[in-house]
Motif scaffolding. Structure first.
Motif, mmCIF file in Angstrom:
data_model
loop_
_atom_site.group_PDB
_atom_site.id
_atom_site.type_symbol
_atom_site.label_atom_id
_atom_site.label_comp_id
_atom_site.label_asym_id
_atom_site.label_seq_id
_atom_site.Cartn_x
_atom_site.Cartn_y
_atom_site.Cartn_z
ATOM 1 N N LEU A 66 -6.931 7.880 3.030
ATOM 2 C CA LEU A 66 -6.806 6.427 3.122
ATOM 3 C C LEU A 66 -6.608 5.816 1.734
ATOM 4 C CD1 LEU A 66 -7.106 3.905 5.065
ATOM 5 C CD2 LEU A 66 -9.476 3.817 4.256
ATOM 6 N N TYR A 77 -1.759 2.080 6.313
ATOM 7 C CA TYR A 77 -3.079 2.706 6.411
ATOM 8 C C TYR A 77 -4.152 1.646 6.609
ATOM 9 C CZ TYR A 77 -1.166 7.246 5.394
ATOM 10 O OH TYR A 77 -0.454 8.420 5.503
ATOM 11 N N MET A 106 -3.865 4.253 11.601
ATOM 12 C CA MET A 106 -2.666 3.716 10.956
ATOM 13 C C MET A 106 -1.907 2.806 11.907
ATOM 14 S SD MET A 106 -1.213 7.310 9.361
ATOM 15 C CE MET A 106 0.228 6.498 8.652
#
Length: 525
Positions: A66, A77, A106
């Motif tokens: 991330l 993200y 996502m």
């Protein structure tokens, strides 16, 4: 994988309650596509280069994924989600019980916008490559520098991983793998000084690490890098050219050689990496080996025999490409001159992939050099004062300087400029002789009506030439031109074929052999 069966079934039920779920599997991840979201689950696997075997390792990897991917894809993200086991034994999402597994959440995008899919449809364009090169160059410029990673040791470590992984997959007999490994180590000795120079000068950065077409998408109209390598800092803190080489190799493997050459040239227009050009084919070969053993490992999980055979065939293609990229090829210098509108830049882009080492020649375009000197984007128009004779002399001097740098690094070069002044043609020829580099000049000619029509039709082009400028050029005496004359009113592919034939290059053979040339110092004649 067995210990994740319950987790996978839970996620299918959870996401499937709201919308249909599509599941995609790679060698290291399982992706659940549901509604406008994508959820990525790390597979409980262990490879020589990766270890996701415990829940905590997978959780740590998701957190890093991330953070790292938000450098290039902050809108894609969204979050990290945990799967926990509650007191009653049930699996829940983001519960308070013990950790079972972790997901990266996502935004979902159309899979047809993935660059590997676009390459299959031949919908990637030079303009997209130019935009992508610009974004990669900025990303590399802003990435954190490391003086502890990379260099000879960093490359040697990757070679060791590749050798062990190749043997583990049994893709080729051990003696064949050993022969390739020996070639890599011999080339490592050749490149050791340049690798260390680049490490010490800050070229090793925390890069993407897995920069291939399937990890790039067109998100809201912009090329977007995602899914970077998060599981090993040593594998991702690398030479910026090694990062770029993965993408160049991927394009080359997919027979998109012109796009690979365009990507490299536009990247070099923005990043001062010319001195490292001799490393690129070597880096591409290492990357091809990575794909060979990773693809071979994927074949083990193929359900159908015909699918397994197809995957293994692709793995062997990567292996063969790696071997081919380690073959030497000498640099050469071509000049393509002619009045504005003769199609010099078009022809240069068509010929470049066939010259010298992969991914082809460095194209030095006088219009782009002039814009760079004035600190403006290539498509910006310059005032008439930017074309004073003394500035034009500086442009050609810079072109020769950059040509020498690229040639010294082992790359072929195409000089793309009008070259209407005899002294500029002569200077380039003399420099090539001094560098002991084979030189050929090509002069493109066409009727004035053709040239003015082409120039008038240009849009978003680095050249500032107008129809009036073409007429002024045509009225100027260019002196005796002893370069190879070519009819520029022909189709570009015809002109390309003429040049390749004159160079003694078989186009099909050239793009299949490719090509590392160990850089050698060029001595004055």
């Amino acid at each position: 994988m067995d210990k994740q069966v319950e987790t996978i079934a839970f996620l299918k039920r959870l996401f499937g309650a709201r919308s249909p779920v599509e599941v995609m599997t790679t060698h290291a991840s399982i992706i659940f596509l549901a509604g406008d979201r994508a959820y990525k689950l790390k597979r409980a696997v262990r490879f020589p280069y990766l270890d996701y075997s415990t829940a905590q390792q997978r959780h740590t990897a998701c957190l890093k994924e991330l953070t790292l991917n938000r450098r290039t894809a902050p809108e894609l993200y969204m979050n990290v989600r945990t799967i926990t086991r509650e007191a009653d034994g049930r699996l829940v999402l983001d519960g308070t019980g013990p950790l079972v597994d972790t997901l990266v959440e996502m935004h979902r995008f159309d899979q047809e916008c993935l660059f590997d899919r676009m390459a299959q449809r031949n919908s990637l364009t030079p303009a997209i490559m130019a935009d992508l090169a610009h974004r990669i160059a900025i990303f590399h410029q802003e990435a954190a520098i490391s003086l502890k990673h990379g260099g000879v040791k960093g490359v040697a470590d990757v070679l060791e991983i590749n050798e062990r992984s190749l043997r583990a997959t049994m893709l080729v007999p051990d003696e064949v793998a050993a022969t390739l490994s020996q070639k890599f180590r011999q080339a490592l000795e050749t490149h050791s000084e340049e690798l260390e120079r680049r490490r010490q000068s800050g070229k090793i950065r925390r890069c993407h690490g897995d920069l291939i077409l399937r990890n790039i998408c067109l998100w809201r109209g912009a090329p977007t890098l995602f899914d970077c390598l998060e599981f090993d800092e040593n594998l991702a803190t690398i030479d910026v050219l090694y990062d770029l080489a993965f993408l160049l190799m991927d394009l080359w493997h997919r027979k998109q050689q012109e796009l690979a050459n365009t990507l490299l040239n536009r990247y070099l227009d923005e990043a001062d990496e010319t001195d490292g050009l001799g490393l690129i084919p070597y880096f591409m070969a290492i990357r091809a080996t990575v794909r060979a053993h990773v693809t071979a490992a994927q074949a083990e999980h193929a359900a159908a025999p015909n699918v397994r055979a197809s995957v293994l065939s692709e793995a062997l293609q990567y292996f063969d490409l790696a071997d081919a990229l380690l073959n030497p090829a000498p640099p050469t210098l071509l000049a393509i001159g002619g009045l504005s509108g003769t199609g010099k830049s078009t022809i240069a882009s068509l010929v470049a992939p066939y010259l010298g080492q992969a991914p082809g020649a460095r194209i030095l375009n006088s219009d782009r050099i002039r814009k760079h000197l004035h600190g403006v984007p290539a498509q910006s128009r310059l005032p008439e004062s930017a074309y004073r004779p003394e500035i034009s002399e500086q442009v050609y001097a810079n072109l020769r300087q950059e040509a020498e740098r690229a040639l010294r690094a082992g790359s072929a070069v195409i000089a793309d400029a009008v070259f209407d002044r005899p002294q500029e043609r002569k200077k380039l020829e003399q420099h090539a002789a001094g560098w002991r580099i084979p030189f050929t000049g090509y002069w493109l000619r066409a009727p004035i009506e053709v040239l003015t029509s082409r120039v008038a039709a240009r849009r978003e082009d680095p050249s500032d030439a107008t129809a009036d400028i073409v007429r002024i050029q045509a009225a100027r005496h260019c002196g005796e031109i002893d370069w190879v004359n070519l009819d520029a009113s022909q189709k570009p592919d015809t002109i390309k074929a003429d040049i390749l034939q004159h160079q003694g290059i078989d186009s099909a053979e050239s793009l299949s052999r490719d090509i590392l040339r160990p850089p050698e110092a060029m001595k004055p004649a």
